[in-house]
Write an enzyme that holds these catalytic residues in place. Structure first.
Site, mmCIF file in Angstrom:
data_model
loop_
_atom_site.group_PDB
_atom_site.id
_atom_site.type_symbol
_atom_site.label_atom_id
_atom_site.label_comp_id
_atom_site.label_asym_id
_atom_site.label_seq_id
_atom_site.Cartn_x
_atom_site.Cartn_y
_atom_site.Cartn_z
ATOM 1 C CG ASP A 31 3.149 -17.612 32.535
ATOM 2 O OD1 ASP A 31 4.334 -17.723 32.157
ATOM 3 O OD2 ASP A 31 2.836 -17.414 33.721
ATOM 4 C CB VAL A 57 3.432 -9.284 28.923
ATOM 5 C CG1 VAL A 57 2.393 -10.217 29.504
ATOM 6 C CG2 VAL A 57 4.724 -9.288 29.737
ATOM 7 C CB SER A 75 7.242 -9.163 36.888
ATOM 8 O OG SER A 75 8.532 -8.744 37.315
ATOM 9 C CE1 TYR A 145 9.990 -8.082 40.736
ATOM 10 C CE2 TYR A 145 10.606 -7.295 42.923
ATOM 11 C CZ TYR A 145 9.704 -7.916 42.076
ATOM 12 O OH TYR A 145 8.493 -8.366 42.576
ATOM 13 C CE LYS A 149 6.859 -6.271 39.735
ATOM 14 N NZ LYS A 149 5.606 -6.765 39.125
#
Length: 316
Positions: A31, A57, A75, A145, A149
């Site tokens: 994280d 990430v 995310s 967002y 996704k």
């Protein structure tokens, strides 16, 4: 088994860590602490099966030793946060998904991708079923967002078809529970914070828009079942009980004993009018459905916010 959870210091990731450790498996949390918090995993740091490593990430992921399941939960999901970090959100949901998938391919692990009901946009069909293609505005206020996704789902599908990635996509509908930040910008956490502090409860529009709320323990159980299955998804995970936002405001005000007024503000752009998952596929392929009732779940969040609200700061 040894499980890697990207974004594991966040709301969902910390609860998923709890569940996996309770079943005597190992957890490695990765994280960047952009929206996650060490406080969410503080109770796990002394657990012999738990490891935490701070990393981003957006860069390639290196993990020593075997990996059985990668849960990609990295995310930002809070509207106030991703609206301030739009490019970062898009990169996490593109580069980040690719790096999580590469880790799974390199280690022979299964990858579970946390997608979202937001891929349906303002849905053309109700309730939402996995075969729906969605109705998303690619240049709208929420597109960083929603489209991030959607791209993640497309990328994993390509890697599954071209390189044999063992992946499963879940589309998560509104989830709530302890450790969701009180300033997260989502309905239940915000209403409870406002009710407990005596602030007005903010309802956008007339409050007739609907959402379906799933308690966090139910949701992470669905994630785990997806991790131990071989289904590629997508699979909806959410509670099919539908409530209007105005109903929720009155309900939370009653449960907290608050005298806060309810105020109305303009509806944000591209705000979906209705949200309710069709969960037949989850029942069929995972044997999953939610079991925690709304009042029970809300009381857990109310009790948690009463204990922690004074020490909580607004996210950056």
């Amino acid at each position: 088994m040894r499980c890697v959870i990207t974004g594991g210091a966040g709301f969902l990731g910390s609860h998923l860590s709890d569940l996996i450790l309770q079943q005597d498996h190992e957890v490695l949390v990765l994280d960047a602490l952009i929206t996650g918090s060490r406080a969410n995993i503080a109770h796990l740091l002394s657990h012999p099966g738990f490891t935490f490593r701070e990393c981003d990430v957006r860069h390639p992921l290196q993990v020593d030793g075997p990996v059985d399941i990668v849960f990609n939960l990295a995310s930002p999901a809070s509207p106030p946060v991703y609206s301030r970090r739009r490019v970062e959100c898009l990169l996490i949901n593109s580069l980040g998904v690719h790096h999580a998938a590469r880790l799974a391919l390199d280690t022979g692990a299964r990858l579970v991708q946390a997608s979202t009901s937001e891929v349906y946009g303002d849905p053309l069909h109700h309730p939402q079923v996995e075969t729906d293609w969605g109705n998303v505005n690619p240049v709208g206020e929420r597109s960083c967002y929603d489209e991030g996704k959607r791209y993640g789902e497309a990328l994993l599908t390509a890697l599954r078809l071209e390189e044999g990635l063992n992946s499963g996509i879940v589309r998560i509908f509104n989830t709530y529970g302890p450790r969701m930040h009180p300033y997260d910008g989502r309905v239940i956490s915000g209403f409870i914070r406002q009710a407990l502090t005596g602030e007005p409860l903010t309802v956008f529009g007339d409050g007739s828009q609907t959402r379906s709320f799933c308690y966090v323990s139910d949701l992470v159980r669905g994630l785990w079942l997806m991790g131990t299955s071989d289904h590629p998804g997508p699979v909806n995970l959410g509670n099919p009980q539908e409530h209007t936002i105005l109903q929720m405001a009155h309900y939370i005000r009653a449960l907290t004993g608050s005298e806060s007024p309810i105020v109305h503000e303009p509806l944000p752009a591209d705000d979906p009018a209705r949200r309710r998952p069709q969960i037949s596929r989850a029942k069929e392929v995972l044997g999953w459905e939610p079991v925690v009732g709304l009042e029970e779940g809300l009381q857990h969040v109310i009790d948690w916010q009463r204990r922690t609200l004074g020490a909580t700061k607004q996210p950056a």
